[in-house]
Scaffold this motif. Structure first.
Motif, PDB file in Angstrom:
ATOM      1  N   PHE A   1      49.646 -12.186 -28.281  1.00 53.34           N
ATOM      2  CA  PHE A   1      50.421 -13.092 -29.092  1.00 53.34           C
ATOM      3  C   PHE A   1      51.757 -13.307 -28.569  1.00 53.34           C
ATOM      4  N   ILE A   2      51.878 -14.512 -27.954  1.00 55.69           N
ATOM      5  CA  ILE A   2      52.868 -14.919 -26.788  1.00 55.69           C
ATOM      6  C   ILE A   2      52.924 -13.932 -25.640  1.00 55.69           C
ATOM      7  N   GLY A   3      53.353 -12.666 -25.919  1.00 57.17           N
ATOM      8  CA  GLY A   3      53.384 -11.610 -24.973  1.00 57.17           C
ATOM      9  C   GLY A   3      51.926 -10.823 -25.139  1.00 57.17           C
ATOM     10  N   GLY A   4      51.266 -10.240 -24.111  1.00 60.85           N
ATOM     11  CA  GLY A   4      50.102  -9.727 -24.232  1.00 60.85           C
ATOM     12  C   GLY A   4      50.122  -8.458 -23.271  1.00 60.85           C
ATOM     13  N   VAL A   5      49.017  -7.655 -23.382  1.00 64.36           N
ATOM     14  CA  VAL A   5      48.780  -6.454 -22.494  1.00 64.36           C
ATOM     15  C   VAL A   5      46.987  -6.486 -22.280  1.00 64.36           C
ATOM     16  N   ARG A   6      46.770  -5.683 -21.292  1.00 61.38           N
ATOM     17  CA  ARG A   6      45.050  -5.543 -20.892  1.00 61.38           C
ATOM     18  C   ARG A   6      45.209  -4.259 -20.387  1.00 61.38           C
ATOM     19  N   TYR A   7      44.110  -3.808 -20.699  1.00 65.39           N
ATOM     20  CA  TYR A   7      43.740  -2.121 -20.241  1.00 65.39           C
ATOM     21  C   TYR A   7      42.339  -2.063 -19.921  1.00 65.39           C
ATOM     22  N   GLY A   8      41.975  -1.454 -18.613  1.00 66.65           N
ATOM     23  CA  GLY A   8      40.530  -1.305 -18.057  1.00 66.65           C
ATOM     24  C   GLY A   8      40.236  -0.028 -17.493  1.00 66.65           C
ATOM     25  N   GLU A   9      39.133   0.109 -17.168  1.00 65.83           N
ATOM     26  CA  GLU A   9      38.768   1.282 -16.344  1.00 65.83           C
ATOM     27  C   GLU A   9      37.580   0.954 -15.652  1.00 65.83           C
ATOM     28  N   GLY A  10      37.180   1.262 -14.585  1.00 65.90           N
ATOM     29  CA  GLY A  10      35.865   1.294 -13.821  1.00 65.90           C
ATOM     30  C   GLY A  10      35.582   1.988 -12.435  1.00 65.90           C
ATOM     31  N   THR A  11      34.598   1.531 -11.830  1.00 66.43           N
ATOM     32  CA  THR A  11      34.590   2.170 -10.472  1.00 66.43           C
ATOM     33  C   THR A  11      34.601   0.960  -9.438  1.00 66.43           C
ATOM     34  N   MET A  12      35.340   1.386  -8.316  1.00 70.32           N
ATOM     35  CA  MET A  12      35.343   0.376  -7.088  1.00 70.32           C
ATOM     36  C   MET A  12      34.370   1.067  -6.179  1.00 70.32           C
ATOM     37  N   PHE A  13      33.427   0.024  -5.850  1.00 72.37           N
ATOM     38  CA  PHE A  13      32.206   0.209  -4.814  1.00 72.37           C
ATOM     39  C   PHE A  13      32.937  -0.565  -3.351  1.00 72.37           C
ATOM     40  N   THR A  14      32.507   0.286  -2.228  1.00 67.63           N
ATOM     41  CA  THR A  14      32.597  -0.282  -0.982  1.00 67.63           C
ATOM     42  C   THR A  14      31.447   0.054  -0.069  1.00 67.63           C
ATOM     43  N   ARG A  15      31.191  -0.719   0.855  1.00 67.65           N
ATOM     44  CA  ARG A  15      29.927  -0.390   1.597  1.00 67.65           C
ATOM     45  C   ARG A  15      29.884   0.734   2.263  1.00 67.65           C
ATOM     46  N   ASN A  16      31.124   1.090   3.152  1.00 68.47           N
ATOM     47  CA  ASN A  16      31.337   2.292   4.026  1.00 68.47           C
ATOM     48  C   ASN A  16      32.444   3.116   3.690  1.00 68.47           C
ATOM     49  N   ALA A  17      33.152   3.119   2.497  1.00 63.49           N
ATOM     50  CA  ALA A  17      34.150   3.976   2.210  1.00 63.49           C
ATOM     51  C   ALA A  17      33.954   4.490   1.095  1.00 63.49           C
ATOM     52  N   GLY A  18      32.620   4.581   0.400  1.00 64.02           N
ATOM     53  CA  GLY A  18      32.328   5.140  -0.851  1.00 64.02           C
ATOM     54  C   GLY A  18      32.754   4.398  -2.210  1.00 64.02           C
TER      55      GLY A  18
ATOM     56  N   GLN B   1      36.810 -20.078  -0.390  1.00 62.72           N
ATOM     57  CA  GLN B   1      38.397 -19.833   0.008  1.00 62.72           C
ATOM     58  C   GLN B   1      38.747 -18.689   0.634  1.00 62.72           C
ATOM     59  N   TRP B   2      38.085 -17.567   0.275  1.00 61.05           N
ATOM     60  CA  TRP B   2      38.531 -16.349   0.954  1.00 61.05           C
ATOM     61  C   TRP B   2      37.463 -15.764   1.636  1.00 61.05           C
ATOM     62  N   GLY B   3      36.347 -16.111   1.989  1.00 63.00           N
ATOM     63  CA  GLY B   3      35.200 -15.292   2.837  1.00 63.00           C
ATOM     64  C   GLY B   3      34.500 -14.355   1.767  1.00 63.00           C
ATOM     65  N   LYS B   4      34.065 -13.414   2.520  1.00 64.47           N
ATOM     66  CA  LYS B   4      33.282 -12.278   1.950  1.00 64.47           C
ATOM     67  C   LYS B   4      34.006 -11.173   1.217  1.00 64.47           C
ATOM     68  N   PRO B   5      33.858 -10.602   0.172  1.00 70.11           N
ATOM     69  CA  PRO B   5      34.461  -9.566  -0.491  1.00 70.11           C
ATOM     70  C   PRO B   5      34.197  -8.310   0.232  1.00 70.11           C
ATOM     71  N   ASN B   6      35.054  -7.488   0.488  1.00 69.99           N
ATOM     72  CA  ASN B   6      34.840  -6.137   1.085  1.00 69.99           C
ATOM     73  C   ASN B   6      34.801  -4.886   0.075  1.00 69.99           C
ATOM     74  N   ALA B   7      34.854  -5.166  -1.031  1.00 65.08           N
ATOM     75  CA  ALA B   7      34.901  -4.253  -2.374  1.00 65.08           C
ATOM     76  C   ALA B   7      34.624  -4.817  -3.723  1.00 65.08           C
ATOM     77  N   TYR B   8      34.020  -4.426  -4.654  1.00 63.27           N
ATOM     78  CA  TYR B   8      33.854  -5.017  -5.867  1.00 63.27           C
ATOM     79  C   TYR B   8      34.194  -3.703  -6.993  1.00 63.27           C
ATOM     80  N   ILE B   9      34.725  -4.117  -8.062  1.00 63.51           N
ATOM     81  CA  ILE B   9      34.806  -3.136  -9.115  1.00 63.51           C
ATOM     82  C   ILE B   9      34.016  -3.556 -10.219  1.00 63.51           C
ATOM     83  N   LEU B  10      33.265  -2.632 -11.009  1.00 61.60           N
ATOM     84  CA  LEU B  10      32.546  -2.929 -12.015  1.00 61.60           C
ATOM     85  C   LEU B  10      33.197  -2.004 -13.273  1.00 61.60           C
ATOM     86  N   GLY B  11      33.430  -2.527 -14.387  1.00 59.86           N
ATOM     87  CA  GLY B  11      33.890  -1.840 -15.459  1.00 59.86           C
ATOM     88  C   GLY B  11      34.170  -2.649 -16.738  1.00 59.86           C
ATOM     89  N   GLN B  12      35.045  -1.981 -17.838  1.00 55.97           N
ATOM     90  CA  GLN B  12      35.364  -2.697 -18.961  1.00 55.97           C
ATOM     91  C   GLN B  12      36.846  -2.640 -19.234  1.00 55.97           C
TER      92      GLN B  12
END
Length: 194
Positions: A84-101, A67-78
């Motif tokens: 309960f009807i309304g919700g929230v989500r919190y997370g943290e991680g590291t974004m990896f790119t091939r040529n931008a660190g 559908q979208w081609g190849k990803p040019n970055a990915y994030i690993l985290g938790q």
């Protein structure tokens, strides 16, 4: 005659310098745009991160790449979330790119819908069409569906203009429902989900 050829050389040097300085901003933007990852690289990194769920990851990744081609970055985290009807989500991680660190990222966001439960997840986010690494810091909206008791693997697609972020979650908890929401990516941790 040497005066004319000397001024002609100076004029050519000036024109070459002007052309080079005009090309520098576009070269800098091209160097910042992350290069893409192959499906095999993403599955291998996902296998190391998630463990033995690489078959489900490979199938989901195949559909996303069609559908979208190849990803040019990915994030690993938790992350952790609850609703309960309304919700929230919190997370943290590291974004990896091939040529931008690598870049540390945080995300948070609200949701509303027919959703109840809580979960804690290891999360891999595939990022498609990211123009530069700073473009991750915005809101990405989408619909999230969850149906698991104890553990599961889930895929969601969020977007902001042409940039697609696809969270792949594997975690524990009890969650059931469908909700509309967004994730906001920030360079620093915050408790404000809006």
């Amino acid at each position: 005659m040497s005066v004319l050829s000397s001024s002609r050389r100076d004029l050519l040097r000036l024109a070459a310098a002007a052309a080079a300085s005009a090309a520098l901003p576009s070269l800098a933007r091209a160097a910042q745009r992350p290069e893409t990852y192959t499906s095999g690289e993403i599955v291998e990194n996902g296998h190391h991160f998630f463990g033995s769920i690489s078959r489900g990851l490979a199938e989901g990744l195949e559909r996303a790449n069609k559908q979208w081609g190849k990803p040019n970055a990915y994030i690993l985290g938790q992350e952790a979330g609850g609703a309960f009807i309304g919700g929230v989500r919190y997370g943290e991680g590291t974004m990896f790119t091939r040529n931008a660190g690598q870049k540390r990222v945080y995300w948070q966001g609200p949701s509303i819908g027919f959703d109840a439960g809580a979960d804690g997840d290891r999360t891999m986010m595939l990022v498609y069409n990211l123009p530069d690494v700073e473009a991750i810091y915005r809101r990405y909206a989408g619909v999230n569906g969850s149906a698991y008791l104890v553990g599961g693997l889930g895929f969601t697609a969020l977007n902001n203009e042409d940039v697609i972020v696809m969270p792949v979650r594997s975690g524990v908890g009890a969650r059931l429902g469908v909700a509309l929401g967004y994730l906001k990516f920030t360079p620093d941790s915050t408790w404000n989900p809006f």
